[in-house]
Design a protein around this motif. Structure first.
Motif, PDB file in Angstrom:
ATOM      1  N   LYS A   1       0.835  -1.197   0.000  1.00 44.62           N
ATOM      2  CA  LYS A   1       0.000   0.000   0.000  1.00 44.62           C
ATOM      3  C   LYS A   1       0.872   1.249   0.000  1.00 44.62           C
ATOM      4  O   LYS A   1       1.767   1.403   0.827  1.00 44.62           O
ATOM      5  CB  LYS A   1      -0.907   0.021   1.229  1.00 44.62           C
ATOM      6  CG  LYS A   1      -2.032  -1.007   1.178  1.00 44.62           C
ATOM      7  CD  LYS A   1      -2.990  -0.792   2.333  1.00 44.62           C
ATOM      8  CE  LYS A   1      -4.178  -1.764   2.253  1.00 44.62           C
ATOM      9  NZ  LYS A   1      -5.123  -1.578   3.383  1.00 44.62           N
ATOM     10  N   GLN A   2       0.601   2.131  -0.926  1.00 41.10           N
ATOM     11  CA  GLN A   2       1.366   3.369  -0.994  1.00 41.10           C
ATOM     12  C   GLN A   2       0.865   4.394   0.010  1.00 41.10           C
ATOM     13  O   GLN A   2       1.628   5.238   0.481  1.00 41.10           O
ATOM     14  CB  GLN A   2       1.299   3.947  -2.404  1.00 41.10           C
ATOM     15  CG  GLN A   2       2.032   3.102  -3.445  1.00 41.10           C
ATOM     16  CD  GLN A   2       2.055   3.773  -4.802  1.00 41.10           C
ATOM     17  OE1 GLN A   2       1.233   4.648  -5.081  1.00 41.10           O
ATOM     18  NE2 GLN A   2       2.974   3.373  -5.659  1.00 41.10           N
ATOM     19  N   GLN A   3      -0.408   4.301   0.344  1.00 44.53           N
ATOM     20  CA  GLN A   3      -0.978   5.270   1.265  1.00 44.53           C
ATOM     21  C   GLN A   3      -0.470   5.017   2.672  1.00 44.53           C
ATOM     22  O   GLN A   3      -0.487   3.875   3.163  1.00 44.53           O
ATOM     23  CB  GLN A   3      -2.495   5.191   1.241  1.00 44.53           C
ATOM     24  CG  GLN A   3      -3.181   6.245   2.066  1.00 44.53           C
ATOM     25  CD  GLN A   3      -4.686   6.227   1.898  1.00 44.53           C
ATOM     26  OE1 GLN A   3      -5.237   5.361   1.245  1.00 44.53           O
ATOM     27  NE2 GLN A   3      -5.352   7.191   2.498  1.00 44.53           N
ATOM     28  N   ASN A   4      -0.044   6.084   3.330  1.00 43.11           N
ATOM     29  CA  ASN A   4       0.447   5.963   4.694  1.00 43.11           C
ATOM     30  C   ASN A   4      -0.698   5.672   5.657  1.00 43.11           C
ATOM     31  O   ASN A   4      -1.756   6.299   5.589  1.00 43.11           O
ATOM     32  CB  ASN A   4       1.155   7.248   5.123  1.00 43.11           C
ATOM     33  CG  ASN A   4       2.484   7.422   4.423  1.00 43.11           C
ATOM     34  OD1 ASN A   4       3.201   6.462   4.183  1.00 43.11           O
ATOM     35  ND2 ASN A   4       2.828   8.657   4.087  1.00 43.11           N
ATOM     36  N   ALA A   5      -0.454   4.740   6.585  1.00 46.20           N
ATOM     37  CA  ALA A   5      -1.471   4.392   7.567  1.00 46.20           C
ATOM     38  C   ALA A   5      -1.623   5.509   8.598  1.00 46.20           C
ATOM     39  O   ALA A   5      -0.650   6.189   8.954  1.00 46.20           O
ATOM     40  CB  ALA A   5      -1.088   3.081   8.267  1.00 46.20           C
ATOM     41  N   THR A   6      -2.839   5.689   9.066  1.00 41.37           N
ATOM     42  CA  THR A   6      -3.096   6.641  10.147  1.00 41.37           C
ATOM     43  C   THR A   6      -4.036   5.977  11.137  1.00 41.37           C
ATOM     44  O   THR A   6      -4.867   5.140  10.778  1.00 41.37           O
ATOM     45  CB  THR A   6      -3.739   7.945   9.631  1.00 41.37           C
ATOM     46  OG1 THR A   6      -5.019   7.618   9.065  1.00 41.37           O
ATOM     47  CG2 THR A   6      -2.880   8.615   8.597  1.00 41.37           C
TER      48      THR A   6
ATOM     49  N   LYS B   1      13.380   2.359   2.440  1.00 41.79           N
ATOM     50  CA  LYS B   1      13.220   1.400   3.548  1.00 41.79           C
ATOM     51  C   LYS B   1      13.162   2.140   4.870  1.00 41.79           C
ATOM     52  O   LYS B   1      13.908   1.848   5.824  1.00 41.79           O
ATOM     53  CB  LYS B   1      14.345   0.353   3.516  1.00 41.79           C
ATOM     54  CG  LYS B   1      14.291  -0.506   2.256  1.00 41.79           C
ATOM     55  CD  LYS B   1      15.407  -1.539   2.201  1.00 41.79           C
ATOM     56  CE  LYS B   1      15.314  -2.315   0.888  1.00 41.79           C
ATOM     57  NZ  LYS B   1      16.426  -3.261   0.712  1.00 41.79           N
ATOM     58  N   SER B   2      12.265   3.106   4.896  1.00 40.36           N
ATOM     59  CA  SER B   2      12.092   3.934   6.073  1.00 40.36           C
ATOM     60  C   SER B   2      10.635   3.894   6.510  1.00 40.36           C
ATOM     61  O   SER B   2       9.719   3.908   5.673  1.00 40.36           O
ATOM     62  CB  SER B   2      12.514   5.366   5.752  1.00 40.36           C
ATOM     63  OG  SER B   2      12.182   6.231   6.799  1.00 40.36           O
ATOM     64  N   PHE B   3      10.418   3.872   7.814  1.00 43.26           N
ATOM     65  CA  PHE B   3       9.068   3.738   8.354  1.00 43.26           C
ATOM     66  C   PHE B   3       8.998   4.523   9.660  1.00 43.26           C
ATOM     67  O   PHE B   3       9.137   3.966  10.745  1.00 43.26           O
ATOM     68  CB  PHE B   3       8.776   2.247   8.583  1.00 43.26           C
ATOM     69  CG  PHE B   3       7.387   1.940   9.069  1.00 43.26           C
ATOM     70  CD1 PHE B   3       7.187   1.312  10.298  1.00 43.26           C
ATOM     71  CD2 PHE B   3       6.274   2.258   8.313  1.00 43.26           C
ATOM     72  CE1 PHE B   3       5.913   1.000  10.749  1.00 43.26           C
ATOM     73  CE2 PHE B   3       4.998   1.960   8.748  1.00 43.26           C
ATOM     74  CZ  PHE B   3       4.820   1.328   9.975  1.00 43.26           C
ATOM     75  N   SER B   4       8.776   5.821   9.582  1.00 40.09           N
ATOM     76  CA  SER B   4       8.776   6.650  10.783  1.00 40.09           C
ATOM     77  C   SER B   4       7.363   6.801  11.333  1.00 40.09           C
ATOM     78  O   SER B   4       6.374   6.726  10.598  1.00 40.09           O
ATOM     79  CB  SER B   4       9.397   8.021  10.493  1.00 40.09           C
ATOM     80  OG  SER B   4       8.635   8.691   9.507  1.00 40.09           O
ATOM     81  N   LEU B   5       7.294   7.032  12.618  1.00 39.74           N
ATOM     82  CA  LEU B   5       6.024   7.203  13.330  1.00 39.74           C
ATOM     83  C   LEU B   5       5.897   8.640  13.795  1.00 39.74           C
ATOM     84  O   LEU B   5       6.792   9.156  14.469  1.00 39.74           O
ATOM     85  CB  LEU B   5       5.952   6.267  14.546  1.00 39.74           C
ATOM     86  CG  LEU B   5       4.743   6.446  15.462  1.00 39.74           C
ATOM     87  CD1 LEU B   5       3.459   5.973  14.769  1.00 39.74           C
ATOM     88  CD2 LEU B   5       4.943   5.676  16.774  1.00 39.74           C
ATOM     89  N   LYS B   6       4.789   9.279  13.453  1.00 39.36           N
ATOM     90  CA  LYS B   6       4.524  10.635  13.919  1.00 39.36           C
ATOM     91  C   LYS B   6       3.394  10.593  14.925  1.00 39.36           C
ATOM     92  O   LYS B   6       2.325  10.020  14.656  1.00 39.36           O
ATOM     93  CB  LYS B   6       4.155  11.559  12.758  1.00 39.36           C
ATOM     94  CG  LYS B   6       4.002  13.011  13.179  1.00 39.36           C
ATOM     95  CD  LYS B   6       3.829  13.948  11.985  1.00 39.36           C
ATOM     96  CE  LYS B   6       2.418  13.957  11.480  1.00 39.36           C
ATOM     97  NZ  LYS B   6       2.193  15.034  10.484  1.00 39.36           N
ATOM     98  N   ILE B   7       3.652  11.208  16.075  1.00 37.25           N
ATOM     99  CA  ILE B   7       2.637  11.315  17.112  1.00 37.25           C
ATOM    100  C   ILE B   7       2.277  12.787  17.223  1.00 37.25           C
ATOM    101  O   ILE B   7       3.132  13.630  17.547  1.00 37.25           O
ATOM    102  CB  ILE B   7       3.142  10.784  18.475  1.00 37.25           C
ATOM    103  CG1 ILE B   7       3.662   9.349  18.324  1.00 37.25           C
ATOM    104  CG2 ILE B   7       2.024  10.839  19.507  1.00 37.25           C
ATOM    105  CD1 ILE B   7       4.314   8.800  19.594  1.00 37.25           C
TER     106      ILE B   7
ATOM    107  N   PHE C   1       5.831   6.136   5.323  1.00 37.25           N
ATOM    108  CA  PHE C   1       6.410   4.928   4.769  1.00 37.25           C
ATOM    109  C   PHE C   1       7.075   5.246   3.442  1.00 37.25           C
ATOM    110  O   PHE C   1       6.398   5.665   2.489  1.00 37.25           O
ATOM    111  CB  PHE C   1       5.316   3.870   4.593  1.00 37.25           C
ATOM    112  CG  PHE C   1       5.755   2.613   3.905  1.00 37.25           C
ATOM    113  CD1 PHE C   1       4.980   2.047   2.896  1.00 37.25           C
ATOM    114  CD2 PHE C   1       6.936   1.981   4.266  1.00 37.25           C
ATOM    115  CE1 PHE C   1       5.372   0.887   2.262  1.00 37.25           C
ATOM    116  CE2 PHE C   1       7.334   0.817   3.635  1.00 37.25           C
ATOM    117  CZ  PHE C   1       6.551   0.266   2.623  1.00 37.25           C
ATOM    118  N   GLN C   2       8.373   5.094   3.394  1.00 35.78           N
ATOM    119  CA  GLN C   2       9.149   5.326   2.178  1.00 35.78           C
ATOM    120  C   GLN C   2       9.785   3.984   1.780  1.00 35.78           C
ATOM    121  O   GLN C   2      10.861   3.627   2.274  1.00 35.78           O
ATOM    122  CB  GLN C   2      10.231   6.382   2.432  1.00 35.78           C
ATOM    123  CG  GLN C   2       9.705   7.724   2.900  1.00 35.78           C
ATOM    124  CD  GLN C   2       8.974   8.468   1.802  1.00 35.78           C
ATOM    125  OE1 GLN C   2       9.295   8.334   0.624  1.00 35.78           O
ATOM    126  NE2 GLN C   2       7.960   9.230   2.184  1.00 35.78           N
TER     127      GLN C   2
END
Lengths: 116, 114
Positions: free
Chosen positions: B55-60, B73-79, B68-69
């Motif tokens: 899935k290209q769409q970032n999960a929220t 190969k990057s997967f950062s979390l924003k709070i 998600f890039q």
């Protein structure tokens, strides 16, 4: 049960003694995992059970470690002749089955093992 | 082999502010899942958010979102709008579509300051 239950919550033992850690997964969950969490490190995979299939033991660090799962439910992780480097939090997790693990793992609160 | 790297051992954020936790991973596979788990002082890990690699769409998930890039190969979390209850260890995790073993990073300890 309502969640994954682990016992004991804390265990202090002397070097050289054997210990047994128990995990009671959520009822109906066929997949069960054991992980070890050492201070400053991530979760280290130990062993995986899926239904009646042979377990994946590839993460067990030595032959002092063993685990079994009776009746496809409760699991016991046994550490023989404990060493100080075995001190860690041992976490158990379950999921409906491995094909559903991508949805969610349910964790217990772990057993803090301290080897003196 | 799959690896997950979290390069921030500790982070802090003021209450109501936004914070981003970093995670990178390494794999030669194309189909996999990524997760962020939260571990409060009670030690019981809780799923925060997950992302399917296809899935290209970032999960929220409410105040939580990912960047998600896949190529990087990057997967950062924003709070967003950080709350005191967000204080916890956060673990990034990886699961192959065909695998049964989760790979976890070393965690980021997040403190929300009142």
């Amino acid at each position: 049960g309502a969640g994954v239950s682990q016992s004991p919550s804390n265990k202090v033992t002397e070097k050289g003694k054997d210990v047994e850690l128990r995990c009671d997964p959520i009822s109906g969950h066929t997949a069960l995992y054991w992980y070890r969490q050492s201070l400053g490190q991530g979760l280290e995979f130990l062993i995986y059970f899926q239904g009646n299939s042979a377990p994946d033991k590839s993460g067990l660090p030595s032959d002092r470690f063993s685990a079994e799962r009776t009746g496809g439910s409760v699991s016991t992780l046994t550490i023989q002749r404990t060493q100080q480097e075995d001190s860690a939090v041992y976490l158990c997790a379950s999921s409906l089955d491995h094909r559903r693990a991508n949805e969610k793992l349910f964790f217990g609160s772990g057993t803090q093992l301290s080897v003196l | 082999a799959q690896t997950v790297t979290q390069s921030q051992p500790e982070m802090s954020v003021q209450e109501a502010e936004t914070v981003t936790l970093s995670c990178t991973y390494d794999t030669s596979e194309n189909n996999y899942y990524l997760f962020w788990y939260k571990q409060p002082p009670s030690r019981q890990m809780i799923l925060v958010i997950r992302q399917e690699a296809y899935k290209q769409q970032n999960a929220t998930e409410n105040r939580f979102s990912v960047n998600f890039q896949k190529a990087a190969k990057s997967f950062s979390l924003k709070i967003s709008d950080s709350q005191l209850g967000d204080t916890a260890m956060y673990f990034c995790a990886f699961l192959l579509n065909t695998g049964n073993q989760f790979y976890f990073g070393t965690g980021t300890s997040l403190t929300v300051i009142p």
